[in-house]
Write an enzyme that holds these catalytic residues in place. Structure first.
Site, short mmCIF file in Angstrom:
data_model
loop_
_atom_site.label_atom_id
_atom_site.label_comp_id
_atom_site.label_asym_id
_atom_site.label_seq_id
_atom_site.Cartn_x
_atom_site.Cartn_y
_atom_site.Cartn_z
CG HIS A 37 -1.91 -1.09 1.28
ND1 HIS A 37 -1.79 -2.15 2.15
CD2 HIS A 37 -3.04 -1.32 0.56
CE1 HIS A 37 -2.81 -2.98 1.97
NE2 HIS A 37 -3.58 -2.50 1.02
CD GLN A 61 -13.65 -6.39 -1.73
OE1 GLN A 61 -13.94 -5.22 -1.92
NE2 GLN A 61 -12.44 -6.85 -1.96
CE LYS A 149 -2.00 -9.76 -3.45
NZ LYS A 149 -2.61 -10.05 -2.23
CG MET A 184 4.72 -6.67 0.69
SD MET A 184 5.13 -6.78 2.43
CE MET A 184 6.87 -6.42 2.34
NE ARG A 187 -7.97 -12.64 2.40
CZ ARG A 187 -8.59 -11.89 1.49
NH1 ARG A 187 -7.94 -11.42 0.44
NH2 ARG A 187 -9.87 -11.59 1.64
O1 PAF Z 1 -7.79 -4.48 -3.23
C1 PAF Z 1 -8.51 -4.14 -2.25
O2 PAF Z 1 -8.02 -3.84 -1.16
C2 PAF Z 1 -10.01 -4.09 -2.43
O3 PAF Z 1 -10.45 -5.09 -3.28
C3 PAF Z 1 -10.53 -2.70 -2.89
C4 PAF Z 1 -10.01 -2.37 -4.28
C5 PAF Z 1 -10.10 -1.64 -1.90
C6 PAF Z 1 -12.06 -2.73 -2.97
O4 PAF Z 1 -12.62 -3.01 -1.73
#
Ligand code: PAF
Length: 300
Positions: A37, A61, A149, A184, A187
């Site tokens: 990130h 999701q 990734k 990375m 999880r």
């Molecule tokens: O990759 C992620 O962390 C998620 O799938 C996202 C793009 C933030 C959508 O919830």
């Protein structure tokens, strides 16, 4: 860094920034922030003038039995990481701010979800597309940043943005890896000590297959068998191993052009994914970053 929970407040702040002539770079996340990130934030900082991140563990999701309730949540720790890495504004909505009746709305995309994670996580990408479309409407970024990734996610989001005319450029950033190659991922925190050691087996298998392609192997089934063998020897229960065309995500019957070689597998109950994208031209193979040159059908 400003922290905002409501849609109306973030819209007000974004409008102010746009009026000041700033371009908005957006990094959507579900929290559990790590070096991957941070690389997205840094790229956003380089390419845009106002960096917005979101943290929202998107319930739609996750499928039944998946890790929605265990997903790492550390708002304070994540906000510190964002602030230290150039984020100007973070959107931290509660679920009720995001979903009302709109949960009955869906966005689906043909064929791109037939393979890879789409077939083993039914409904997952529809949930991703719904939240990303909503966030794009709320944040109205000029650019949004995603990691390679999650290559299938990036391809699908780019197609949605193009087809639904979101004026946003999707920027893919390279996968960030641990020293032993493990990609990375939030999880990775679930892994036991032993599974953490085994986890590098997936990228090792992908790299061995890439090396075989470098020596001239062009049969996808041979490359897939190499990956499977290495994953199983490392303790993975493979979920899928596929080699697909990078743009369409359709399986290939011969390695040529740009392909995505992707794998998913379980270590105990933790599901990990990884991939290598590469271009094969004649005898040469070259690892590549996925690119979307025609990101908007209408230009900007
Ligand atoms: O990759 C992620 O962390 C998620 O799938 C996202 C793009 C933030 C959508 O919830």
């Amino acid at each position: 860094m400003k922290k905002v929970k409501s849609v109306s407040e973030i819209r007000r702040l974004i409008t102010e920034s746009k009026k000041a002539g700033k371009t908005i770079g957006f990094v959507p996340t579900m929290g559990g922030l790590h070096a991957g990130h941070i690389s997205l934030l840094k790229r956003a900082r380089e390419l845009s003038e106002f960096v917005v991140a979101s943290i929202f563990v998107n319930p739609v999701q996750f499928g039944p039995g998946e890790d929605f309730s265990e997903y790492p949540r550390d708002e304070d720790g994540d906000c510190r990481i964002l602030e230290e890495n150039g984020c100007d504004l973070v959107f931290l909505p509660d679920a009720s701010e995001i979903f009302s009746d709109s949960r009955k709305i869906g966005i689906s995309i043909d064929r791109l979800t037939d393979h890879l994670c789409g077939s083993s996580r039914p409904g997952h990408f529809e949930g991703v597309l719904l939240i990303v479309a909503k966030l794009f409407n709320i944040v109205a970024p000029e650019m949004a940043f995603f990691g390679q990734k999650d290559a299938q996610q990036a391809v699908i989001i780019q197609r949605m943005a193009a087809e639904l005319d979101f004026p946003v450029k999707i920027v893919i950033c390279p996968t960030v890896r641990e020293e032993d190659g493990l990609a990375m991922s939030s999880r990775n925190l679930y892994l036991s000590r032993q599974d953490r050691i085994s986890a590098a087996g997936m990228i090792t298998g992908l790299r061995e297959a890439f090396a075989a392609a470098g020596k001239g192997e062009r049969d996808p089934s041979v490359l897939k068998a190499l990956i499977e063998e290495r994953m199983k020897a490392s303790g993975f229960e493979p979920d899928y191993i596929e080699i697909v065309r990078a743009g369409s995500l359709d399986p290939v019957d011969r390695i040529e052009g740009t392909v995505l070689m992707a794998a998913a597998g379980y270590l105990s109950s933790t599901r990990l994914i990884d991939n290598i994208a590469f271009r094969a031209a004649g005898k040469r193979v070259e690892e590549v970053l996925l690119e979307f040159p025609d990101w908007s059908r209408h230009g900007k």
